[in-house]
Design an enzyme around this catalytic site. Sequence first.
Site, PDB file in Angstrom:
ATOM      1  N   GLU A  47       0.882  -1.155  -0.135  1.00 46.32           N
ATOM      2  CA  GLU A  47       0.197   0.014   0.017  1.00 46.32           C
ATOM      3  C   GLU A  47       0.861   1.182  -0.190  1.00 46.32           C
ATOM      4  O   GLU A  47       2.035   1.385   0.559  1.00 46.32           O
ATOM      5  CB  GLU A  47      -0.926   0.083   1.132  1.00 46.32           C
ATOM      6  CG  GLU A  47      -2.151  -0.995   1.091  1.00 46.32           C
ATOM      7  CD  GLU A  47      -3.004  -1.049   2.095  1.00 46.32           C
ATOM      8  OE1 GLU A  47      -4.179  -1.339   1.765  1.00 46.32           O
ATOM      9  OE2 GLU A  47      -2.773  -0.837   3.385  1.00 46.32           O
ATOM     10  N   CYS A  60       3.163   8.451   1.521  1.00 45.91           N
ATOM     11  CA  CYS A  60       3.878   7.443   2.584  1.00 45.91           C
ATOM     12  C   CYS A  60       3.859   6.043   1.756  1.00 45.91           C
ATOM     13  O   CYS A  60       3.159   5.336   1.329  1.00 45.91           O
ATOM     14  CB  CYS A  60       2.654   7.114   3.368  1.00 45.91           C
ATOM     15  SG  CYS A  60       3.177   6.023   4.725  1.00 45.91           S
ATOM     16  N   CYS A  67       6.163  -7.370   7.451  1.00 40.59           N
ATOM     17  CA  CYS A  67       7.011  -6.897   8.372  1.00 40.59           C
ATOM     18  C   CYS A  67       7.485  -7.807   9.427  1.00 40.59           C
ATOM     19  O   CYS A  67       6.696  -8.391   9.848  1.00 40.59           O
ATOM     20  CB  CYS A  67       6.646  -5.550   9.072  1.00 40.59           C
ATOM     21  SG  CYS A  67       8.038  -4.991  10.027  1.00 40.59           S
ATOM     22  N   CYS A  71       5.953  -5.839  16.033  1.00 38.43           N
ATOM     23  CA  CYS A  71       5.415  -4.924  17.111  1.00 38.43           C
ATOM     24  C   CYS A  71       3.841  -5.432  17.330  1.00 38.43           C
ATOM     25  O   CYS A  71       3.517  -5.325  16.274  1.00 38.43           O
ATOM     26  CB  CYS A  71       5.631  -3.512  16.594  1.00 38.43           C
ATOM     27  SG  CYS A  71       7.351  -3.065  16.073  1.00 38.43           S
ATOM     28  N   CYS A  74       0.897  -3.143  15.912  1.00 38.17           N
ATOM     29  CA  CYS A  74       0.828  -2.851  14.683  1.00 38.17           C
ATOM     30  C   CYS A  74       0.329  -4.073  13.812  1.00 38.17           C
ATOM     31  O   CYS A  74       0.611  -4.961  13.840  1.00 38.17           O
ATOM     32  CB  CYS A  74       2.268  -2.633  14.042  1.00 38.17           C
ATOM     33  SG  CYS A  74       2.500  -2.477  12.332  1.00 38.17           S
ATOM     34  N   GLY A 123       6.222  -2.234   6.411  1.00 36.59           N
ATOM     35  CA  GLY A 123       7.748  -2.843   6.518  1.00 36.59           C
ATOM     36  C   GLY A 123       8.846  -1.748   7.381  1.00 36.59           C
ATOM     37  O   GLY A 123       8.449  -0.723   7.629  1.00 36.59           O
ATOM     38  N   GLU A 124      10.136  -2.507   7.442  1.00 39.75           N
ATOM     39  CA  GLU A 124      10.969  -1.994   8.356  1.00 39.75           C
ATOM     40  C   GLU A 124      12.205  -1.459   7.116  1.00 39.75           C
ATOM     41  O   GLU A 124      12.953  -2.251   6.814  1.00 39.75           O
ATOM     42  CB  GLU A 124      11.549  -2.845   9.325  1.00 39.75           C
ATOM     43  CG  GLU A 124      13.083  -2.382   9.917  1.00 39.75           C
ATOM     44  CD  GLU A 124      12.945  -1.046  10.608  1.00 39.75           C
ATOM     45  OE1 GLU A 124      12.194  -0.490  11.052  1.00 39.75           O
ATOM     46  OE2 GLU A 124      13.759  -0.026   9.942  1.00 39.75           O
ATOM     47  N   SER A 177      10.711   4.848  15.848  1.00 45.01           N
ATOM     48  CA  SER A 177       9.364   4.701  16.649  1.00 45.01           C
ATOM     49  C   SER A 177       9.907   4.276  17.907  1.00 45.01           C
ATOM     50  O   SER A 177      10.575   3.226  17.980  1.00 45.01           O
ATOM     51  CB  SER A 177       8.946   3.530  15.834  1.00 45.01           C
ATOM     52  OG  SER A 177       8.304   3.900  14.649  1.00 45.01           O
ATOM     53  N   LEU A 178       9.715   5.010  18.780  1.00 43.48           N
ATOM     54  CA  LEU A 178       9.943   4.772  20.285  1.00 43.48           C
ATOM     55  C   LEU A 178       8.860   3.975  20.963  1.00 43.48           C
ATOM     56  O   LEU A 178       9.104   2.934  21.492  1.00 43.48           O
ATOM     57  CB  LEU A 178      10.150   6.290  20.840  1.00 43.48           C
ATOM     58  CG  LEU A 178      11.298   6.294  22.105  1.00 43.48           C
ATOM     59  CD1 LEU A 178      12.602   5.737  21.494  1.00 43.48           C
ATOM     60  CD2 LEU A 178      11.435   7.555  22.663  1.00 43.48           C
ATOM     61  N   ASN A 254      -4.381   3.585  16.398  1.00 43.69           N
ATOM     62  CA  ASN A 254      -5.399   3.167  15.311  1.00 43.69           C
ATOM     63  C   ASN A 254      -5.805   1.845  15.556  1.00 43.69           C
ATOM     64  O   ASN A 254      -4.849   0.996  15.305  1.00 43.69           O
ATOM     65  CB  ASN A 254      -4.919   3.423  14.012  1.00 43.69           C
ATOM     66  CG  ASN A 254      -4.578   4.952  13.626  1.00 43.69           C
ATOM     67  OD1 ASN A 254      -5.564   5.678  13.899  1.00 43.69           O
ATOM     68  ND2 ASN A 254      -3.470   5.326  13.205  1.00 43.69           N
ATOM     69  N   CYS A 297      -1.907   5.128  10.211  1.00 47.21           N
ATOM     70  CA  CYS A 297      -0.550   4.573  10.601  1.00 47.21           C
ATOM     71  C   CYS A 297      -0.904   3.133  11.186  1.00 47.21           C
ATOM     72  O   CYS A 297      -1.777   2.921  11.933  1.00 47.21           O
ATOM     73  CB  CYS A 297       0.039   5.256  11.622  1.00 47.21           C
ATOM     74  SG  CYS A 297       0.473   6.915  11.228  1.00 47.21           S
TER      75      CYS A 297
HETATM   76  N1  SAH Z   1       8.006   0.330  10.180  1.00 41.07           N
HETATM   77  C1  SAH Z   1       8.576   1.518  10.461  1.00 41.07           C
HETATM   78  C2  SAH Z   1       7.839   2.602   9.645  1.00 41.07           C
HETATM   79  C3  SAH Z   1       6.397   2.317   9.129  1.00 41.07           C
HETATM   80  S1  SAH Z   1       5.122   2.253  10.645  1.00 41.07           S
HETATM   81  C4  SAH Z   1       8.555   1.859  11.949  1.00 41.07           C
HETATM   82  O1  SAH Z   1       7.965   1.209  12.848  1.00 41.07           O
HETATM   83  O2  SAH Z   1       9.036   3.136  12.118  1.00 41.07           O
HETATM   84  C5  SAH Z   1       4.820   4.191  10.816  1.00 41.07           C
HETATM   85  C6  SAH Z   1       4.541   4.698  12.428  1.00 41.07           C
HETATM   86  O3  SAH Z   1       3.008   3.947  12.780  1.00 41.07           O
HETATM   87  C7  SAH Z   1       5.360   3.932  13.140  1.00 41.07           C
HETATM   88  O4  SAH Z   1       5.671   4.739  13.988  1.00 41.07           O
HETATM   89  C8  SAH Z   1       4.592   2.928  13.971  1.00 41.07           C
HETATM   90  O5  SAH Z   1       5.112   2.391  15.170  1.00 41.07           O
HETATM   91  C9  SAH Z   1       3.255   3.394  13.816  1.00 41.07           C
HETATM   92  N2  SAH Z   1       2.376   2.476  14.433  1.00 41.07           N
HETATM   93  C10 SAH Z   1       1.876   1.045  14.000  1.00 41.07           C
HETATM   94  N3  SAH Z   1       0.933   0.574  14.284  1.00 41.07           N
HETATM   95  C11 SAH Z   1       0.051   1.601  14.886  1.00 41.07           C
HETATM   96  C12 SAH Z   1      -1.249   1.685  15.069  1.00 41.07           C
HETATM   97  N4  SAH Z   1      -1.931   0.853  15.188  1.00 41.07           N
HETATM   98  N5  SAH Z   1      -1.587   3.008  15.364  1.00 41.07           N
HETATM   99  C13 SAH Z   1      -0.786   3.915  15.452  1.00 41.07           C
HETATM  100  N6  SAH Z   1       0.314   3.757  15.118  1.00 41.07           N
HETATM  101  C14 SAH Z   1       0.956   2.675  14.584  1.00 41.07           C
HETATM  102 FE1  SF4 Z   2       7.212  -3.173  11.376  1.00 46.43          FE
HETATM  103 FE2  SF4 Z   2       7.152  -0.561  11.989  1.00 46.43          FE
HETATM  104 FE3  SF4 Z   2       4.655  -2.222  12.185  1.00 46.43          FE
HETATM  105 FE4  SF4 Z   2       6.851  -2.468  13.745  1.00 46.43          FE
HETATM  106  S1  SF4 Z   2       5.561  -0.859  13.685  1.00 46.43           S
HETATM  107  S2  SF4 Z   2       5.873  -4.073  12.746  1.00 46.43           S
HETATM  108  S3  SF4 Z   2       8.585  -2.222  12.438  1.00 46.43           S
HETATM  109  S4  SF4 Z   2       5.966  -1.741  10.413  1.00 46.43           S
END
Ligand code: SAH
Ligand code: SF4
Length: 307
Positions: A47, A60, A67, A71, A74, A123-124, A177-178, A254, A297
Amino acid sequence: MSGLAKAFREKLERAATVGTLSVKADTLSGDGTRKWLFDIGGGSAIETVFIPEETRGTLCVSTQAGCAMECVFCSTGRQGFRRNLSTAEIIFQLWRAERVLRASGGARAGHRVITNVVLMGMGEPLLNLDNLLPALRLMLDDDAYGLARRRVTVSTSGIVPMMDRLAAECPVALAVSLHAAYDELRDRLMPVNRKYSLASLLAACRRYSARSPRDFITFEYVMLAGVNDGERDAAALIALLSDVPSKVNLIPFNPFERSGFSRSTSDVIKRFNDRLNVAGILTTTRRTRGDDIDAACGQLAGRVAFR
Ligand code: SAH
Ligand code: SF4
């Protein structure tokens, strides 16, 4: 391409193919956000999301199908890893979006439709750096897309050695992403933390700062009710970021099916945001865009991707 030398044409014929990805879906949200689903073969799809704002247009882009980082909050992470995208598949997303948006009249004369690119799709990005780097260079090259370095942002869950490689080979803006300010919690939310702890991640951020085209690193922090949104978390976050030039971006969680998490209330998010700002850390809360089309996100690419 008869204008090219014959020997070069023959070389191209051996080394390259001309092709495109087919569009499985093209959806427009009520707020103007647009999402494309591209078929990459083998039953997988990726996407790409365009987010228009008053003064900029952000694309984006995805870097992997699925991925591997797992996490727990996600949706992409819950679906596992399919494969890395090629350089062509990464740059295709920009090429295609730019073309479609231009054709649909999104560009005023002399203005770009897409002013910013964020590698924040599926993805990462830093686990696909070999393919990503040439795509980044095309985004920056004046003979290609010509975007400014600070307008291209790579977001990572914190792959420490690859952050150093990105800094050395193609320093663009960095988002990290902290999501948790102490190891015990981050270990649970983001398994990558068991390999690269917060101390090593923050040290890598300080090293990156020296090469970054922006004078700060963006830290993303998803607001999970009752998990990471308390007073103790805010205090830990303030302490953690005390010696890194930083900006914090709070992302209201989300939701997706069976996630097991819920979004912090807007009062809690506001209080957390204010607390950080008062402590001198520039903090904003991300407006959720495109959630009516599952483009927000963490919601990317489920349904069709892994049927
Ligand atoms: N994989 C990379 C980039 C993509 S995600 C990363 O993790 O940084 C973009 C952002 O959305 C990241 O900060 C991720 O942690 C966050 N994210 C993932 N799942 C989410 C959710 N369900 N609600 C809000 N943000 C989320
Ligand atoms: Fe992968 Fe980013 Fe989702 Fe973590 S938050 S699973 S690194 S896409």
